[in-house]
Design an enzyme around this catalytic site. Structure first.
Site, PDB file in Angstrom:
ATOM      1  N   PRO A  37       0.860  -1.204   0.000  1.00 16.07           N
ATOM      2  CA  PRO A  37       0.000   0.000   0.000  1.00 16.07           C
ATOM      3  C   PRO A  37       0.891   1.249   0.000  1.00 16.07           C
ATOM      4  O   PRO A  37       1.398   1.668   1.028  1.00 16.07           O
ATOM      5  CB  PRO A  37      -0.807  -0.126   1.298  1.00 16.07           C
ATOM      6  CG  PRO A  37      -0.055  -1.087   2.156  1.00 16.07           C
ATOM      7  CD  PRO A  37       0.871  -1.900   1.304  1.00 16.07           C
ATOM      8  N   ASP A  45       5.648   2.598   2.534  1.00 13.99           N
ATOM      9  CA  ASP A  45       4.734   1.467   2.755  1.00 13.99           C
ATOM     10  C   ASP A  45       3.872   1.783   3.977  1.00 13.99           C
ATOM     11  O   ASP A  45       4.377   1.855   5.106  1.00 13.99           O
ATOM     12  CB  ASP A  45       5.584   0.195   2.991  1.00 13.99           C
ATOM     13  CG  ASP A  45       4.749  -1.065   3.144  1.00 13.99           C
ATOM     14  OD1 ASP A  45       3.565  -0.958   3.484  1.00 13.99           O
ATOM     15  OD2 ASP A  45       5.321  -2.150   2.930  1.00 13.99           O
ATOM     16  N   HIS A  46       2.574   1.960   3.749  1.00 11.71           N
ATOM     17  CA  HIS A  46       1.706   2.421   4.837  1.00 11.71           C
ATOM     18  C   HIS A  46       1.480   1.335   5.892  1.00 11.71           C
ATOM     19  O   HIS A  46       0.927   1.591   6.951  1.00 11.71           O
ATOM     20  CB  HIS A  46       0.370   2.923   4.275  1.00 11.71           C
ATOM     21  CG  HIS A  46      -0.248   4.022   5.070  1.00 11.71           C
ATOM     22  ND1 HIS A  46      -0.012   4.196   6.421  1.00 11.71           N
ATOM     23  CD2 HIS A  46      -1.073   5.040   4.703  1.00 11.71           C
ATOM     24  CE1 HIS A  46      -0.687   5.241   6.854  1.00 11.71           C
ATOM     25  NE2 HIS A  46      -1.331   5.778   5.837  1.00 11.71           N
ATOM     26  N   ARG A  47       1.915   0.091   5.623  1.00  5.95           N
ATOM     27  CA  ARG A  47       1.805  -0.946   6.660  1.00  5.95           C
ATOM     28  C   ARG A  47       2.845  -0.716   7.745  1.00  5.95           C
ATOM     29  O   ARG A  47       2.710  -1.178   8.868  1.00  5.95           O
ATOM     30  CB  ARG A  47       2.020  -2.332   6.051  1.00  5.95           C
ATOM     31  CG  ARG A  47       0.939  -2.734   5.070  1.00  5.95           C
ATOM     32  CD  ARG A  47       1.336  -3.985   4.347  1.00  5.95           C
ATOM     33  NE  ARG A  47       2.580  -3.832   3.603  1.00  5.95           N
ATOM     34  CZ  ARG A  47       3.192  -4.816   2.953  1.00  5.95           C
ATOM     35  NH1 ARG A  47       2.692  -6.038   2.967  1.00  5.95           N
ATOM     36  NH2 ARG A  47       4.306  -4.596   2.287  1.00  5.95           N
TER      37      ARG A  47
END
Ligand code: CAO
Length: 548
Positions: A342, A520-522
């Site tokens: 993401p 990376d939004h994780r």
């Protein structure tokens, strides 16, 4: 109770066949005629049944051993002395006996110059009403003498039935699931020329091995799923009859199961693992994938339309080119990364007016050294400092679900995207924290040359923590770089340009470098990403800060 030796029964012409699967273990209670081991020649496989019921005391063979008629397989504590039959003399009953392959079937009449003959199921021993599980030919196919036409299967063995004639299939008389017995008509074959062979009934007598193995030529002694080059669907799955039966019962497409046994043979655990992975969604069968467009188009992306099919020639002249090897590899990686991560991209600017002046001065002073310093070398050092300040940017996700971990790295290897005639590559400057601007510049120019010459090795491109993709030498304003997995962020840089900036009293001309940080939004939050950009820009604006 008596201990009984269970030996390999008469298995006809099969000599020195390899044990490829053990179907029982010490302590197992076995029934009479239960399959004990699977043996395999280059043309056939068969399961050897127990001659007695009882408890397995000892196994005398291992996978890979070669056995013959009379070889000792197991010691079994038999249920009552009455069942302790003489071992070698006790081949399995006809119903479960291993089977030699049938010879070519007899024909009803000798063919004329061009005639249609019936191809019959030959004497296949005591196998009666066995199921057709594969059909290898179709009307119109040219078949050779002894080419396999169908596979039949009982509960213990399967065999391919060869053609008794060379010619052209006029009509198939059987289909999948039909039951056939000796004498059943399989196909009508048009035979050209009077010389077509008409094997005698005697030659065709190839019964179950347990009774009277026939001296059939090895080439036709085909049974379970040896690869059949004539089969329309290509290679057949390599598995024992019981595995094939299980697969059919479960609806498992055996051709899609990867075998871990000898010569890629599919064993029970392969079947189980396949079923588990399909159930967990980790694997899709071809049928599931094919069905996907009707409902979800593309399988993994519900709701997506199929890829457009365009007849380009209709609109004008075209030519088709192969993708370069690098494009194929990097394309597959970029696609995976784009789909699985993401991404979010934060854009910012760095005022590099002073740093650019310093860089130009540095290059002037060091003209003779042959090392040219570009802005990228400073950005690599700035990236190291920012990774130290924001360690989650120097991490990788590892594992799945609850077991997922964040791997924090205590080293600083920085990759830089390099454009080459064959495509994009990302060489890595190792331990950039321990190197100065000149060394980084020198290594970068060496790696960039290697990249252009197609000479980068895997070691040059592995181990990266964070990447920089600089289009500064080309142009553009901002872009959205794709993260180079398993890294969690990438800095994209475009061409710097002079812009008016308000200094509190007036607009002043400043050299502004556009930054585009994808993350990376994780792993990273938006606020951390904004801070990373601000810090990175502040280092480029005043490079002395890097020493703080
Ligand atoms: N702004 C303005 N000018 C810049 C600049 C920037 N941000 N970055 C570099 N330049 C200038 C350099 O100073 C140099 O100028 P001179 O020729 O006047 O000295 C010129 O642009 C060319 O620089 P360079 O590209 O040779 O050197 P570099 O260190 O900046 O980059 C390399 C090296 C290998 C990264 C680069 O050649 C390259 O391949 N870039 C493309 C990367 C890419 O394709 N990214 C996209 C990935 S996503 O598809």
């Amino acid at each position: 109770m008596a201990t009984v030796e269970v030996k390999v029964p008469d298995i006809g012409d099969f000599k020195d066949v390899a044990v490829i699967e053990l179907l029982v273990k010490v302590g197992d209670a076995i029934k009479q005629e239960q399959s004990l081991v699977t043996v395999e020649s280059d043309k056939a496989s068969m399961e050897i049944p127990a001659s007695t019921a009882g408890i397995v005391k000892e196994i005398k063979v291992a996978v890979g051993d070669k056995v013959n008629e009379g070889s000792l397989l197991l010691l079994v504590e038999a249920e009552g002395a009455a069942q302790a039959v003489a071992p070698a003399a006790a081949p399995a009953t006809a119903a479960s006996a291993p089977v030699a392959a049938p010879a070519a079937a007899p024909v009803t009449a000798a063919p004329a110059a061009s005639s249609v003959v019936e191809v019959l199921v030959p004497d296949i021993g005591d196998f009666d009403a066995v199921s057709v599980i594969e059909v290898f030919v179709k009307p119109g196919d040219a078949v050779k003498l002894e080419q396999s036409l169908i596979t039949v299967e009982s509960d213990k063995a399967s065999m391919e039935i060869p053609s008794s004639h060379a010619g052209t299939i006029k009509e198939l008389k059987v289909k999948l699931g039909d039951k056939v017995s000796k004498g059943s008509v399989l196909a009508l074959v048009e035979v050209r020329g009077a010389a077509a062979p008409a094997p005698t009934v005697a030659a065709a007598a190839a019964p179950a091995i347990a009774t009277a193995p026939a001296p059939v030529p090895a080439a036709t002694a085909v049974a379970v799923p040896a690869h059949n080059p004539g089969a329309p669907s290509g290679a057949l799955p390599h598995a024992s009859p019981s595995i094939r039966k299980q697969a059919r019962e479960l609806g498992v497409p055996l051709a899609e199961v990867k075998g871990s046994g000898p010569k890629g043979r599919i064993v029970e655990s392969d079947l189980q693992n396949f079923v588990k992975s399909v159930m967990s969604g980790a694997v899709q069968t071809l049928a599931q994938k094919a069905a996907a467009p009707a409902t979800s188009a593309g399988g993994a992306f519900p709701g997506l339309l199929p890829w457009p099919k365009v007849d380009f020639e209709k609109f004008g002249p075209i030519e088709r080119k192969d993708l370069s090897r690098i494009k194929k590899i990097s394309g597959a990686n970029l696609h995976r990364n784009w789909v699985l991560i993401p991404h979010v991209t934060n854009h910012d600017d760095a005022d590099i007016t002073e740093l650019e002046a310093f860089r130009v001065q540095l290059n002037k002073e060091n003209e003779k050294s042959g090392i040219k310093v570009t802005m990228l070398a400073f950005m690599i050092k700035a990236a190291v400092a920012a990774l130290k300040k924001f360690p989650e940017f120097n991490s990788s996700l590892e594992g799945e679900g609850d077991a997922q971990k964040l791997v924090m790295k205590n080293y600083f290897h920085i990759g830089f995207a390099a454009d080459t005639p064959n495509g994009l590559v990302v060489p890595v400057i190792k331990d950039a924290d321990k190197k100065g601007i000149f060394q980084i510049s020198q290594e970068m120019s060496e790696l960039a040359k290697k990249a252009r010459d197609g000479k980068l090795g895997p070691a040059d491109m592995s181990g990266g923590c964070f990447s920089i993709s600089s289009l500064g030498g080309i142009g553009g304003r901002y872009f959205t770089p794709i993260i180079n997995a398993p890294e969690v962020a990438i800095m994209g840089v475009c061409k710097s340009s002079m812009e008016p900036r308000w200094d509190g009293q007036q607009f002043a001309p400043r050299l502004i470098l556009p930054l585009s940080l994808s993350w990376d939004h994780r792993v990273i939050d938006g606020a951390a990403a904004a801070r990373f950009n601000v810090y990175f820009a502040s280092l480029l604006a005043d490079f002395r800060r890097i020493a703080l």
